[in-house]
Write a protein that holds these residues in place. Structure first.
Motif, PDB file in Angstrom:
ATOM      1  N   TRP A   1       2.833  -5.841 -10.993  1.00  9.18           N
ATOM      2  CA  TRP A   1       2.235  -5.067  -9.977  1.00  9.18           C
ATOM      3  C   TRP A   1       0.793  -4.688 -10.737  1.00  9.18           C
TER       4      TRP A   1
ATOM      5  N   GLN B   1      -8.072   1.904  -4.361  1.00  6.36           N
ATOM      6  CA  GLN B   1      -8.099   2.893  -3.218  1.00  6.36           C
ATOM      7  C   GLN B   1      -9.173   2.132  -2.005  1.00  6.36           C
TER       8      GLN B   1
ATOM      9  N   VAL C   1      -3.799   3.677  -1.318  1.00  7.62           N
ATOM     10  CA  VAL C   1      -4.065   2.893  -2.528  1.00  7.62           C
ATOM     11  C   VAL C   1      -3.019   1.371  -2.270  1.00  7.62           C
ATOM     12  N   TYR C   2      -3.801   0.378  -2.524  1.00  2.81           N
ATOM     13  CA  TYR C   2      -3.611  -1.138  -2.371  1.00  2.81           C
ATOM     14  C   TYR C   2      -3.041  -1.661  -3.607  1.00  2.81           C
ATOM     15  N   TYR C   3      -1.993  -2.198  -3.684  1.00  3.22           N
ATOM     16  CA  TYR C   3      -1.521  -2.897  -4.915  1.00  3.22           C
ATOM     17  C   TYR C   3      -1.086  -4.210  -4.501  1.00  3.22           C
TER      18      TYR C   3
ATOM     19  N   ARG D   1       5.864   3.221  -0.769  1.00  2.00           N
ATOM     20  CA  ARG D   1       4.948   2.192  -0.949  1.00  2.00           C
ATOM     21  C   ARG D   1       5.586   1.078   0.313  1.00  2.00           C
TER      22      ARG D   1
ATOM     23  N   GLY E   1      -3.756  -0.846  -8.744  1.00  2.00           N
ATOM     24  CA  GLY E   1      -3.997  -0.464  -7.317  1.00  2.00           C
ATOM     25  C   GLY E   1      -5.502  -0.066  -7.199  1.00  2.00           C
TER      26      GLY E   1
ATOM     27  N   ARG F   1       0.870  -1.330  -0.128  1.00  2.00           N
ATOM     28  CA  ARG F   1      -0.128  -0.064   0.043  1.00  2.00           C
ATOM     29  C   ARG F   1       0.731   1.099   0.096  1.00  2.00           C
TER      30      ARG F   1
END
Length: 120
Positions: A110, A115, A92-94, A45, A113, A38
């Motif tokens: 990746w 939110q 933001v989560y990746y 990150r 992302g 995140r």
């Protein structure tokens, strides 16, 4: 190339729950570790949780006991169940995949992302 697509983000009140999902597709020899990272505004990150193909998990101290990572190797999916959410979880989560190709090379893929906002 492995393509990752996340879903499940949104707005939730403090103390609430969300479940993030990530699906991997494409051509790959295998996907080793899957993880969630995140990035909050103005911050770097950071790792949230990872899970190996054998099911070994690792969590950031800040989410231990609140978040649970799981994966389905047959479907190439990884989920993140987030409970007892706090405003500081806003980011933001990746999704991330550690990929090994047929040719033996290794790279990180990746997602775009999703939110997550925790606010009353």
């Amino acid at each position: 190339q492995v393509h990752l697509v996340e879903s499940g983000g949104g707005l939730v009140q403090p103390g609430g729950s969300l479940r993030l999902s990530c699906a991997a597709s494409g051509i790959a020899f295998s996907i080793k570790t899957l993880g969630w990272y995140r990035q909050a505004p103005g911050k770097e990150r950071e790792l949230v949780a990872t899970i190996t193909s054998g099911g070994i998990t690792n969590y950031a101290d800040s989410v231990k006991g609140r978040f649970t990572i799981s994966r389905d190797n047959a479907k190439n999916t990884v989920d993140l169940q987030m409970n007892s959410l706090k405003p500081e979880d806003t980011a933001v989560y990746y999704c991330n995949a550690d990929v090994v190709t047929i040719g033996g090379s290794r790279y990180a893929s990746w997602g775009q992302g999703t939110q997550v906002t925790v606010s009353s």
